[in-house]
Enzyme design. Structure first.
Site, short mmCIF file in Angstrom:
data_model
loop_
_atom_site.label_atom_id
_atom_site.label_comp_id
_atom_site.label_asym_id
_atom_site.label_seq_id
_atom_site.Cartn_x
_atom_site.Cartn_y
_atom_site.Cartn_z
CB CYS A 1 41.41 39.38 34.48
SG CYS A 1 41.79 41.05 33.77
CD GLU B 1 40.60 33.89 36.15
OE1 GLU B 1 41.33 35.08 35.84
OE2 GLU B 1 39.37 33.85 36.52
CE LYS C 1 29.58 45.42 45.62
NZ LYS C 1 30.55 44.22 46.37
CG PHE D 1 39.91 40.80 45.24
CD1 PHE D 1 41.38 40.59 45.17
CD2 PHE D 1 39.25 39.78 44.57
CE1 PHE D 1 42.04 39.42 44.67
CE2 PHE D 1 39.96 38.54 43.95
CZ PHE D 1 41.43 38.52 44.13
CD GLU E 1 32.13 41.92 49.44
OE1 GLU E 1 31.95 40.63 49.36
OE2 GLU E 1 32.33 42.61 48.56
NE ARG E 2 37.24 38.56 48.35
CZ ARG E 2 37.29 37.67 47.41
NH1 ARG E 2 38.39 37.44 46.76
NH2 ARG E 2 36.56 36.62 47.41
#
Length: 499
Positions: free
Chosen positions: A281, A384, A173, A149, A176-177
């Site tokens: 990240c 994290e 893929k 996301f 979905e957010r």
């Protein structure tokens, strides 16, 4: 309410599962759309279409595939603001940050225009008497990308660009957010000349992920996300005989030496720690000043900078430093970890727990936090956080500081701020981390180098973009060729030898 479906065989299609996930506006907390979650049957249909389309696409010469990438670059530039606007509305990041998201993905597509050069094989003339030897790089077939996301444009572009330029078909893929931007990119690729079926965008959850991992036709999987899921995908893909490159979590340290320019270091920490609400990240989440004097001076410089940060919706334009986090669950997790830091004895120098934005009280905003005197046994150091939280771990020496980064389970990115070339060189050589910055806080390589972490930040032998991407998305075939010679010694042609 808008329902977001899939992109199959070159067109938008509605989902058939009857299952949906909510897509929020993170600034208001309101549901702005619902995204369909695919069934196994929908995944099978997409893969079958991709496999059929790949035959002709893989046989298309690399120069023509590169021309599609050229047109794609022009179309992304044309629609840059439109893409960034949609990205901001679903993710929450500021508009300039959203444009940067698209731009860093675009740079990989620009690199992919060089596919004809990258896909050249090798040739050895006269490897033996009358024998030539050569190699070819050929596409894998159908490959898949499972993307996160936090970079809904950049990471899909990092995956689809090299995969398609190499002649593969791709099943994408996305998260979905925030699913809309990958679908918009699919539209632009079609406009650029990509044949129908070569790129499929399938929205879904774990059911779709497992369908990708277990599908016999899919030859390789690229993933970016959390470490537990990266490891799960890597292991399941390997069990099913697929190539996999899976990138996970991070806990990026920045070491600040006593000789560093502390104003420069403080500015870098604020940008690298709080930009994009810390949902990167490659965000710096641990500052390691060497020596008590360095730590005290750095804290004095950090606190007022952090307290001046402006948090707000992307619609506020350039007047905002960062926006909300992506979901209410993400906000709750960040605040839970902040509280654990307080409970475990860290000193909360900047407390953003009570932050609230007038008019956006239901939004997923998190105020900036700065911890000092953090120790390696605390959860805020080990985990994290993926939010606007910076931890200071005071080190008594350079060796202690570098030891912290070396011993941490994550190895995505790291940085050092110093004026001493010998120290910087030693740091770069000894550190067991994939991407290193020297007076650079977020050392994300440009598209023609490779991006990837070590240790539990990365699973797989090859990294993202750069030359590694072309290796990952192709197989090498080596041909040894011998043609009988009809030439006699002395130069006379022997017709019988050719019979």
């Amino acid at each position: 309410m808008q329902e977001i479906g899939h992109w199959i065989n070159g067109e938008h299609v509605a989902g058939t599962s009857g299952r949906f996930a909510d897509v929020y506006n993170p600034a208001t907390g309101e549901v702005q759309a619902k995204v369909a979650l695919a069934t196994q049957a929908e995944m099978d249909a997409a893969v079958a279409s991709a496999a059929e389309a790949q035959k002709a696409w893989g046989a298309t010469n690399p120069q023509r595939r590169a021309r599609v990438m050229m047109a794609f670059v022009q179309l992304i530039n044309r629609d840059m603001d439109k893409l960034a606007e949609k990205l901001s509305s679903e993710h929450g990041k500021t508009f300039p940050d959203a444009k940067g998201d698209v731009q860093r993905g675009l740079e990989v597509i620009e690199y992919c225009i060089g596919a004809p050069q990258m896909l050249k094989g090798e040739f050895t003339d006269s490897a033996g008497p009358g024998i030539d030897m050569y190699s070819m790089r050929q596409p894998l077939g159908v490959v898949a990308g499972i993307t996160p996301f936090n970079f809904p444009a950049m990471i899909p572009l990092w995956k689809m660009g090299p995969a398609l330029a190499c002649g593969n078909a791709m099943i994408m893929k996305p998260s979905e957010r925030d699913p809309s931007v990958p679908l918009m990119l699919a539209e632009l690729l079609k406009e650029a000349g990509l044949p129908d079926g070569v790129l499929q965008v399938i929205n879904g959850d774990k059911e779709s992920v497992d369908a990708i991992l277990d599908h016999d036709t899919i030859q390789a999987v690229g993933f970016v996300g959390s470490t537990p899921i990266a490891q799960y995908i890597y292991e399941r893909a390997a069990q099913n005989g697929k190539r996999a490159q899976c990138f996970g979590g991070a806990k990026n340290h920045m070491i600040i030496m006593p000789d560093a320019d502390l104003d420069q270091a403080a500015d870098a920490l604020v940008g690298a720690g709080y930009g994009a609400a810390g949902e990167r990240c490659m965000a710096i989440s641990v500052a390691v000043p060497v020596g008590e004097e360095t730590a005290d001076k750095l804290r004095e410089k950090l606190v007022p900078r952090i307290e001046k940060l402006k948090v707000g919706p992307y619609t506020a334009g350039d007047d905002v430093d960062y926006g909300p986090v992506v979901t209410a669950a993400a906000k709750e997790n960040i605040l839970r970890l902040v509280q654990s830091g307080v409970d475990q004895g860290a000193e909360l120098a900047v407390d953003g727990r009570d932050f609230s934005l007038q008019g956006y009280e239901d939004g997923f905003f998190v105020g900036p936090h700065l911890f000092d005197k953090v120790t390696p046994d605390m959860d805020i150091y080990k985990t994290e956080i993926f939010g606007p939280v910076l931890s200071m771990v005071r080190a008594g020496s350079y060796e202690e500081a570098i030891g912290l980064a070396i011993s941490h389970e994550y190895g995505n990115g790291t940085a050092i701020y110093t004026r001493d070339g010998d120290t910087a060189r030693d740091f770069a050589n000894r550190i067991n981390i994939g991407m290193v910055g020297i007076n650079v806080p977020i050392p994300v390589p440009l598209a023609y180098h490779t991006f990837g972490g070590w240790k539990k930040s990365g699973f797989g032998d090859l990294n993202q973009h750069g030359p590694d991407a072309f290796k990952f998305y192709t197989r090498t075939k080596t041909v040894t060729s011998r043609w009988p010679s009809g030439i006699k010694e002395g130069g006379e042609f022997n017709f019988k030898a050719m019979d």
